[in-house]
Design a protein around this motif. Structure first.
Motif, short mmCIF file in Angstrom:
data_model
loop_
_atom_site.label_atom_id
_atom_site.label_comp_id
_atom_site.label_asym_id
_atom_site.label_seq_id
_atom_site.Cartn_x
_atom_site.Cartn_y
_atom_site.Cartn_z
N MET A 1 0.94 -1.47 0.29
CA MET A 1 0.50 0.19 0.36
C MET A 1 0.88 1.23 -0.22
SD MET A 1 -3.34 1.10 -0.02
CE MET A 1 -4.78 2.08 0.16
N GLU A 2 1.49 1.65 1.00
CA GLU A 2 2.75 2.55 0.36
C GLU A 2 3.30 2.64 -0.76
OE1 GLU A 2 5.90 1.71 3.53
OE2 GLU A 2 4.70 1.25 5.33
N TRP A 3 3.92 1.63 -1.34
CA TRP A 3 4.51 2.28 -2.82
C TRP A 3 3.43 2.46 -3.81
CZ3 TRP A 3 1.21 0.26 -7.18
CH2 TRP A 3 1.29 -0.99 -6.52
N LEU A 4 1.94 2.15 -2.90
CA LEU A 4 0.92 3.14 -4.05
C LEU A 4 0.63 4.49 -3.71
CD1 LEU A 4 -1.58 2.67 -6.45
CD2 LEU A 4 -2.97 2.13 -4.47
N MET A 5 0.74 5.33 -2.76
CA MET A 5 0.78 6.33 -2.31
C MET A 5 1.67 7.25 -2.42
SD MET A 5 -2.18 6.41 -0.57
CE MET A 5 -3.06 5.36 0.19
N GLY A 6 3.20 6.51 -2.28
CA GLY A 6 4.41 6.97 -2.88
C GLY A 6 4.10 7.44 -4.62
N ILE A 7 3.63 6.39 -5.42
CA ILE A 7 3.36 6.82 -7.04
C ILE A 7 2.05 7.94 -6.54
CG2 ILE A 7 2.13 5.57 -9.16
CD1 ILE A 7 3.51 3.03 -8.06
N VAL A 8 1.24 7.66 -6.11
CA VAL A 8 0.35 8.88 -6.13
C VAL A 8 1.27 10.59 -5.67
CG1 VAL A 8 -1.34 10.30 -4.52
CG2 VAL A 8 -1.45 7.99 -5.71
N ILE A 9 1.73 10.62 -4.69
CA ILE A 9 2.98 11.44 -4.02
C ILE A 9 3.84 11.87 -5.55
CG2 ILE A 9 4.81 12.84 -3.14
CD1 ILE A 9 3.44 11.14 -0.51
N VAL A 10 4.53 10.89 -6.48
CA VAL A 10 4.67 11.17 -7.53
C VAL A 10 4.63 11.70 -8.85
CG1 VAL A 10 6.36 10.13 -9.47
CG2 VAL A 10 7.36 10.15 -6.65
N VAL A 11 3.14 11.58 -8.45
CA VAL A 11 2.26 11.77 -10.06
C VAL A 11 1.90 12.97 -9.97
CG1 VAL A 11 0.28 11.46 -11.26
CG2 VAL A 11 2.05 9.60 -10.97
N MET A 12 1.73 13.63 -8.17
CA MET A 12 0.70 14.54 -8.16
C MET A 12 2.00 15.78 -8.35
SD MET A 12 -1.56 14.57 -4.96
CE MET A 12 -1.76 16.00 -4.79
N VAL A 13 3.67 15.57 -7.59
CA VAL A 13 5.07 16.55 -7.92
C VAL A 13 5.21 16.25 -9.17
CG1 VAL A 13 6.92 16.84 -6.97
CG2 VAL A 13 5.52 15.56 -5.71
N ALA A 14 4.40 15.89 -9.93
CA ALA A 14 5.18 15.77 -11.29
C ALA A 14 4.38 16.50 -12.31
CB ALA A 14 5.32 14.17 -12.53
N GLY A 15 2.96 16.69 -12.02
CA GLY A 15 1.89 17.76 -12.01
C GLY A 15 2.25 18.93 -11.41
N LEU A 16 2.90 18.74 -10.90
CA LEU A 16 2.79 20.29 -10.46
C LEU A 16 3.69 20.73 -10.72
CD1 LEU A 16 3.05 22.68 -8.99
CD2 LEU A 16 4.20 21.64 -7.02
N VAL A 17 5.46 20.07 -11.44
CA VAL A 17 6.00 20.47 -12.06
C VAL A 17 5.68 21.02 -13.49
CG1 VAL A 17 8.49 19.70 -13.29
CG2 VAL A 17 8.09 19.21 -10.74
N ALA A 18 5.16 19.74 -14.16
CA ALA A 18 4.86 20.29 -15.76
C ALA A 18 3.74 21.22 -15.97
CB ALA A 18 4.42 18.48 -16.23
N THR A 19 3.02 21.31 -14.99
CA THR A 19 2.28 22.89 -14.88
C THR A 19 3.02 24.26 -14.69
OG1 THR A 19 0.37 21.73 -13.83
CG2 THR A 19 -0.08 24.56 -13.88
N LEU A 20 3.81 23.60 -14.00
CA LEU A 20 4.40 25.32 -14.19
C LEU A 20 5.61 25.41 -15.43
CD1 LEU A 20 6.24 24.90 -10.04
CD2 LEU A 20 4.49 26.97 -11.17
N ILE A 21 5.75 24.28 -15.98
CA ILE A 21 6.89 25.01 -17.07
C ILE A 21 5.45 25.07 -18.24
CG2 ILE A 21 8.00 23.08 -18.72
CD1 ILE A 21 8.93 21.30 -17.05
N ILE A 22 4.95 24.11 -18.40
CA ILE A 22 4.00 24.73 -19.49
C ILE A 22 3.64 25.88 -18.93
CG2 ILE A 22 1.24 24.34 -20.30
CD1 ILE A 22 2.18 21.63 -19.81
N GLY A 23 3.47 26.78 -18.49
CA GLY A 23 2.33 28.27 -17.52
C GLY A 23 3.91 29.11 -17.84
N GLN A 24 5.14 28.98 -17.85
CA GLN A 24 6.19 29.24 -18.25
C GLN A 24 6.56 29.95 -19.54
OE1 GLN A 24 6.92 32.05 -16.20
NE2 GLN A 24 5.35 31.30 -14.68
N SER A 25 6.01 28.45 -20.38
CA SER A 25 6.09 28.56 -21.92
C SER A 25 5.96 29.77 -22.72
CB SER A 25 6.15 27.57 -22.43
OG SER A 25 4.71 27.54 -22.95
N LYS A 26 7.17 29.50 -23.40
CA LYS A 26 7.47 31.04 -23.97
C LYS A 26 6.10 30.98 -25.00
CE LYS A 26 10.25 33.81 -27.98
NZ LYS A 26 9.51 34.68 -27.90
#
Length: 66
Positions: A1-26
């Motif tokens: 179960m812990e690995w599943l929650m870890g995956i959720v956290i990784v996906v959420m952090v990746a979503g935040l990073v992707a959102t910032l990259i897309i938002g700041q794109s030229k």
């Protein structure tokens, strides 16, 4: 179960990073010149949503481990 929650956290952090990259794109700024106006509050709210989501997942993981 812990690995599943870890995956959720990784996906959420990746979503935040992707959102910032897309938002700041030229290409995003060139398409709509108004895009960069009043973005501080929007970024703060969006970042807050991501942080609250990550904190919620961490709390759930901690509760399930007890």
């Amino acid at each position: 179960m812990e690995w599943l929650m870890g995956i959720v956290i990784v996906v959420m952090v990746a979503g935040l990073v992707a959102t910032l990259i897309i938002g700041q794109s030229k290409s995003n700024k060139d398409t709509d010149p108004r895009y960069t106006q009043n973005t501080g509050k929007k970024w703060l709210r969006l970042g807050g949503i991501y942080v609250l989501g990550i904190v919620a997942v961490v709390i759930i993981v901690m509760a399930l481990n007890d």
